[in-house]
Write a protein that holds these residues in place. Structure first.
Motif, short mmCIF file in Angstrom:
data_model
loop_
_atom_site.label_atom_id
_atom_site.label_comp_id
_atom_site.label_asym_id
_atom_site.label_seq_id
_atom_site.Cartn_x
_atom_site.Cartn_y
_atom_site.Cartn_z
N GLN A 179 -73.00 -40.44 6.37
CA GLN A 179 -72.83 -41.36 5.25
C GLN A 179 -72.67 -42.80 5.75
O GLN A 179 -73.23 -43.74 5.17
N ALA A 180 -71.96 -42.97 6.84
CA ALA A 180 -71.79 -44.31 7.42
C ALA A 180 -73.11 -44.88 7.92
O ALA A 180 -73.25 -46.11 8.04
N ARG A 181 -74.08 -44.01 8.18
CA ARG A 181 -75.40 -44.48 8.62
C ARG A 181 -76.33 -44.78 7.45
O ARG A 181 -77.50 -45.11 7.65
N GLY A 182 -75.84 -44.63 6.22
CA GLY A 182 -76.64 -45.01 5.06
C GLY A 182 -77.22 -43.86 4.27
O GLY A 182 -77.99 -44.09 3.33
N PHE A 183 -76.84 -42.62 4.59
CA PHE A 183 -77.35 -41.46 3.84
C PHE A 183 -76.44 -41.16 2.65
O PHE A 183 -75.22 -41.24 2.75
N ALA A 184 -77.07 -40.76 1.53
CA ALA A 184 -76.32 -40.54 0.29
C ALA A 184 -76.38 -39.10 -0.20
O ALA A 184 -75.68 -38.75 -1.15
N GLY A 185 -77.20 -38.24 0.43
CA GLY A 185 -77.32 -36.85 0.01
C GLY A 185 -77.02 -35.90 1.15
O GLY A 185 -77.42 -36.15 2.30
N PHE A 186 -76.32 -34.79 0.83
CA PHE A 186 -75.86 -33.85 1.86
C PHE A 186 -75.94 -32.43 1.31
O PHE A 186 -75.48 -32.16 0.21
N LYS A 187 -76.50 -31.52 2.12
CA LYS A 187 -76.59 -30.12 1.71
C LYS A 187 -75.85 -29.24 2.69
O LYS A 187 -76.06 -29.34 3.90
N PHE A 188 -74.98 -28.38 2.16
CA PHE A 188 -74.28 -27.44 3.02
C PHE A 188 -74.82 -26.03 2.80
O PHE A 188 -75.39 -25.71 1.75
N ALA A 189 -74.65 -25.19 3.81
CA ALA A 189 -75.11 -23.81 3.77
C ALA A 189 -73.93 -22.90 3.41
O ALA A 189 -72.97 -22.79 4.18
N ALA A 190 -74.02 -22.27 2.27
CA ALA A 190 -72.91 -21.44 1.81
C ALA A 190 -72.66 -20.24 2.73
O ALA A 190 -71.52 -19.76 2.82
N VAL A 191 -73.68 -19.78 3.44
CA VAL A 191 -73.51 -18.59 4.28
C VAL A 191 -72.65 -18.86 5.51
O VAL A 191 -72.18 -17.93 6.15
N VAL A 192 -72.46 -20.13 5.86
CA VAL A 192 -71.56 -20.45 6.97
C VAL A 192 -70.39 -21.31 6.49
O VAL A 192 -69.74 -21.98 7.28
N ALA A 193 -70.13 -21.26 5.18
CA ALA A 193 -68.94 -21.90 4.63
C ALA A 193 -67.81 -20.88 4.72
O ALA A 193 -67.59 -20.07 3.82
N ASP A 194 -67.09 -20.90 5.82
CA ASP A 194 -66.17 -19.80 6.15
C ASP A 194 -65.02 -19.66 5.15
O ASP A 194 -64.50 -18.56 4.96
N ASP A 195 -64.63 -20.73 4.51
CA ASP A 195 -63.56 -20.67 3.51
C ASP A 195 -64.10 -20.53 2.09
O ASP A 195 -63.34 -20.63 1.13
N GLY A 196 -65.39 -20.32 1.97
CA GLY A 196 -66.01 -20.17 0.67
C GLY A 196 -66.69 -21.46 0.22
O GLY A 196 -66.29 -22.57 0.60
N ALA A 197 -67.72 -21.31 -0.61
CA ALA A 197 -68.50 -22.47 -1.05
C ALA A 197 -67.67 -23.43 -1.88
O ALA A 197 -67.87 -24.65 -1.81
N GLU A 198 -66.73 -22.93 -2.66
CA GLU A 198 -65.93 -23.82 -3.49
C GLU A 198 -65.03 -24.71 -2.64
O GLU A 198 -64.91 -25.92 -2.87
N ALA A 199 -64.41 -24.13 -1.61
CA ALA A 199 -63.59 -24.94 -0.71
C ALA A 199 -64.45 -25.94 0.05
O ALA A 199 -64.03 -27.08 0.30
N GLU A 200 -65.67 -25.53 0.39
CA GLU A 200 -66.59 -26.41 1.13
C GLU A 200 -66.92 -27.65 0.31
O GLU A 200 -66.80 -28.78 0.79
N ILE A 201 -67.34 -27.44 -0.93
CA ILE A 201 -67.76 -28.59 -1.72
C ILE A 201 -66.56 -29.46 -2.12
O ILE A 201 -66.67 -30.69 -2.19
N ALA A 202 -65.41 -28.83 -2.32
CA ALA A 202 -64.21 -29.62 -2.66
C ALA A 202 -63.84 -30.55 -1.51
O ALA A 202 -63.53 -31.73 -1.72
#
Length: 394
Positions: A179-202
């Motif tokens: 984000q500090a380099r100027g990017f505004a979009g980010f995608k995470f992979a739910a299959v490696v979100a170890d605490d769950g997708a909801e915790a990841e996006i929060a």
């Protein structure tokens, strides 16, 4: 201009590039590297290599022209090379290469009766198709985007795909760095979100702030009902879109998800032809289509783009493992599309592999400050660098 040219040789090369960290990040508990160098990600039961592999295809003509193509080689790359050597090359030799779309249709027809209208066979066709369009652009001295009708976009908005770090806090810090380099979009992979997708996006929302676009790749692992429940839990955190919510074969299920959630559903990276796309568009399975140039080639990519446009679906090209040739093709073709909110940016692959291509014009492709810039040379705008040619000769 000289008279008709003829194809004299078609060759496929397997390229393997070591990785420090496996795709999607470090191994999780229970994951291991097997004797062939693959791991099975337990989150989605999918096979991944521990190195980047690709198929680079070269077409030479009697007038001394060369066109370059590329397709996926991440799993069983020798299968694609065998198809090129045994099936496609003998048919292509002696043919005038100046009609890529016609040749693509002819090659598709060769094996459809035998049920080969997907998989490795279509991947091989994609590499041939890209090389033929590159060849035509080089012969005429114009970029592929000009052959396809002209660019609508001088640069393409890029989102950061994948946060390959071991812990959630490290993944948030990693996203903040981008984000500090100027990017505004980010995608995470739910299959490696170890605490769950909801915790990841929060955590990502807290770390990136309210303006960042945050996407979730659900990697086909849910039933329709599970996907709907999960996506609804992610929506309050400002989810931009949900990718691949359930099994790609489950057309009706994906349509139910698209109707049952309040955010766009994105899919399509595994689909290779308009014949596979059409029923999913007719069932309103998606608001965002994600064609993958390494699977489609330029002819099908362009047709898929037109089909999406006719169904009022945005196109956001997928971009995964490759050495840069099919990435250049994707940028060329994507620049001609009307409704293009993002193009995927696989930072762990695109940047290190830039050394493997060089521009055919004055500008190389780049991805900086949230945007791709396109190569401006003829054909794909790039060709193999000395480093890649050395890999091919090794």
């Amino acid at each position: 201009m000289r008279g008709p040219d003829r194809i004299t040789r078609v060759t496929a090369h397997v390229i393997a590039i070591p990785r420090d960290v496996p795709y999607l990040g470090p191994l999780r508990e229970g994951e291991f590297v097997n004797r062939a160098g693959y791991i099975v990600r337990l989150g989605n039961r999918t096979l991944y290599p521990t190195q980047d592999r690709s198929i680079v295809l070269r077409i030479d003509t009697e007038h001394g022209l060369t066109g370059w193509g590329e397709t996926y080689g991440i799993v069983a790359p020798e299968a694609v090379r065998a198809i090129v050597d045994d099936v496609l090359a003998p048919v292509l030799e002696g043919r005038d290469p100046s009609a890529p779309a016609v040749i693509h249709e002819d090659l598709y027809d060769l094996m459809r009766v035998r049920g080969f209208f997907g998989g490795f066979y279509l991947d091989a066709l994609a590499a041939v198709d890209i090389a033929l369009w590159d060849l035509l652009g080089r012969r005429l001295g114009v970029p592929v985007s000009t052959l396809l009708g002209g660019r609508r976009h001088a640069r393409l908005p890029a989102y950061v795909s994948g946060l390959p770090r071991a812990t959630l806090s490290e993944r948030v810090d990693f996203a903040r760095d981008w984000q500090a380099r100027g990017f505004a979009g980010f995608k995470f992979a739910a299959v490696v979100a170890d605490d769950g997708a909801e915790a990841e996006i929060a955590a990502l929302r807290e770390g990136l702030g309210p303006k960042a676009a945050i996407m979730a790749d659900l990697h086909w692992k849910n039933s329709a009902a599970e996907a709907i429940r999960l996506i609804r839990r992610l929506e309050p955190h400002g989810l931009a879109f949900a990718e691949a919510p359930c099994a790609p074969e489950d057309v009706q299920g994906v349509a139910e998800v698209a109707r049952g959630v309040g955010v766009p559903v994105a899919l399509g990276e595994e689909l290779r032809t308009v014949f596979e796309w059409l029923p999913r568009l007719q069932h309103r399975c998606m608001a965002i289509g994600q064609p993958e140039m390494g699977h489609t080639g330029i002819t099908e990519f362009s047709r898929i783009g037109a089909l999406c446009h006719a169904h009022h679906v945005a196109v956001m090209p997928h971009a995964a493992i490759g050495i840069g040739l099919f990435m250049a093709a994707s940028l060329q073709a994507a620049s001609t599309l009307q409704k293009l909110p993002w193009h995927e940016y696989q930072h762990s692959i695109f940047d290190p592999n830039l050394r493997l291509t060089r521009p055919t014009g004055s500008a190389h492709m780049q991805c900086e400050a949230g945007f791709y810039t396109l190569p401006d040379g003829p054909g794909l705008g790039v060709e193999p660098s000395a480093a890649l040619l050395a890999e091919m000769d090794a």
